[in-house]
Design an enzyme around this catalytic site. Structure first.
Site, mmCIF file in Angstrom:
data_model
loop_
_atom_site.group_PDB
_atom_site.id
_atom_site.type_symbol
_atom_site.label_atom_id
_atom_site.label_comp_id
_atom_site.label_asym_id
_atom_site.label_seq_id
_atom_site.Cartn_x
_atom_site.Cartn_y
_atom_site.Cartn_z
ATOM 1 N N CYS A 69 -7.503 2.403 -2.254
ATOM 2 C CA CYS A 69 -8.149 2.380 -0.941
ATOM 3 C C CYS A 69 -7.618 3.456 -0.008
ATOM 4 C CB CYS A 69 -7.998 1.000 -0.305
ATOM 5 S SG CYS A 69 -6.314 0.564 0.196
ATOM 6 N N CYS A 105 -0.047 -4.619 -2.749
ATOM 7 C CA CYS A 105 -0.727 -5.055 -1.530
ATOM 8 C C CYS A 105 -0.861 -6.569 -1.508
ATOM 9 C CB CYS A 105 -2.094 -4.388 -1.434
ATOM 10 S SG CYS A 105 -2.997 -4.784 0.096
#
Length: 360
Positions: A197, A101
């Protein structure tokens, strides 16, 4: 400078945005929408990017008096992070989605868009420090070792570091919360997000099973070759794993068993005792340097997990790869994870682990 402050809706990014503003920069808050179907409310400390989080970020921006926008990067996040995560597990590797990410979203897609719009830099709430060194800006560990996030930033190159601010690197977490309370931020006591997440329930095996389906196979003793059990899919396992193996007690001799290898092509999971887990040689590819690449063999510290202990080591770069020799054996090192190299507190660079072994 004109700075985009990435605002997740948590306390760290809120204080980071405030500090950049206090430093005299022109700041715009940006919340990244990374889910195609974001939940309305957060129901635990897991996950992120809910509509509630976006609202928390907006309220902080309003209190600071800065413009605020939501940028939709859900499609790219799905492709570069989620799909990559699934593909890596399907191939028998164990990826770190936070590094992906940072590499693909926060310091590629976000930074690239910010620069294209005329901004000079991006600020985030990561706990790390950027300092000016003799060869340019350097990435260093945060002063709070319990919160240090330099490991997951080890994928940043020198050009990205030159456009990055990490305002919290010189502060402890307790200090950040106290500052948030003094500034009147409602997120001062908001729980930290943790785990992956995009798997808010924390059930990684269940998430992968929904994406990849069941693929029954064998659990095999790594020494004898004996079949000691069955599994529903090799993608549900990682090197070093002990729980959830499903081995019949009658097949054990009293010593616990661990996953020592995931053979994805054969859909087999090899298990063995703890003494088979230790390795002291790590090979890596996909090299990323936070400054000049090291020449020849160099002494470094090697960190193999986000919250792992740094181990003294030597590293030698050869073409597209690196070989890291550890001063002591480390258990549970899996292909797909990242090794991040340090020189003192400075991050030298990182590589994706492709294989492990033991020195003769």
């Amino acid at each position: 400078m004109r700075v985009v402050a990435a605002m997740s809706g948590g306390v760290d990014s809120a204080v980071a945005a405030a500090r950049v503003l206090d430093a005299g920069h022109e700041v715009v808050g940006v919340h990244l929408a990374l889910s195609r179907s974001a939940a309305t409310l957060r129901d635990s400390a897991r996950g992120c990017c809910t509509i509630e989080d976006a609202g928390d970020a907006r309220r902080v921006a309003d209190r600071l008096g800065i413009p605020f926008y939501v940028w939709d990067l859900a499609e790219r996040f799905e492709r570069d992070v989620v799909d990559d995560f699934v593909a890596e597990y399907a191939a028998g590797r164990t990826p770190n989605p936070c590094l992906r990410c940072n590499e693909s979203i926060k310091f590629a897609a976000l930074l690239d868009r910010a620069v294209a719009l005329g901004f000079d830099a991006v600020a985030t709430g990561h706990y790390a420090q950027v300092v000016d060194g003799p060869d340019g800006r350097e990435l260093h560990r945060a002063v709070d070792p319990a919160k240090d996030q330099s490991y997951v930033l080890g994928v940043l190159d020198a050009e990205q570091l030159a456009r990055s601010f990490f305002p919290l690197g010189d502060t402890t977490k307790d200090g950040v919360r106290a500052e948030a309370a003094e500034r009147g931020f409602a997120v001062a006591r908001k729980p930290d997000s943790h785990d992956i997440c995009f798997i808010p329930d924390g059930d990684t095996r269940g998430f992968l099973a929904r994406r990849l389906g069941e693929r029954p196979g064998e659990l095999v003793d790594a020494v004898s070759g004996e079949v000691v059990g069955e599994h529903a899919g090799a993608h549900g396992f990682t090197v070093g794993q002990r729980r959830g193996l499903g081995i019949e007690r009658s097949r054990l001799d009293g010593d616990p068993r661990y996953v020592v290898e995931v053979d994805a092509p054969a859909n087999r999971v090899l298990v063995g005792t703890a003494d088979l887990l230790g390795v002291d040689v790590v090979a890596g590819e996909h090299l990323r340097w936070c400054g000049p690449a090291p020449a020849g063999e160099v002494s470094v510290g090697a960190q193999l997990r986000a919250h792992g202990t740094e181990v003294p080591a030597t590293a030698r770069v050869a073409g597209e790869g690196v070989e890291v020799r550890l001063a002591e054996r480390v258990r549970g090192v899996a292909p797909g994870q990242s090794v991040v190299l340090y020189d003192g507190s400075r991050v030298v660079g990182s590589a994706t682990i492709t294989g492990t072994g033991r020195a003769a």
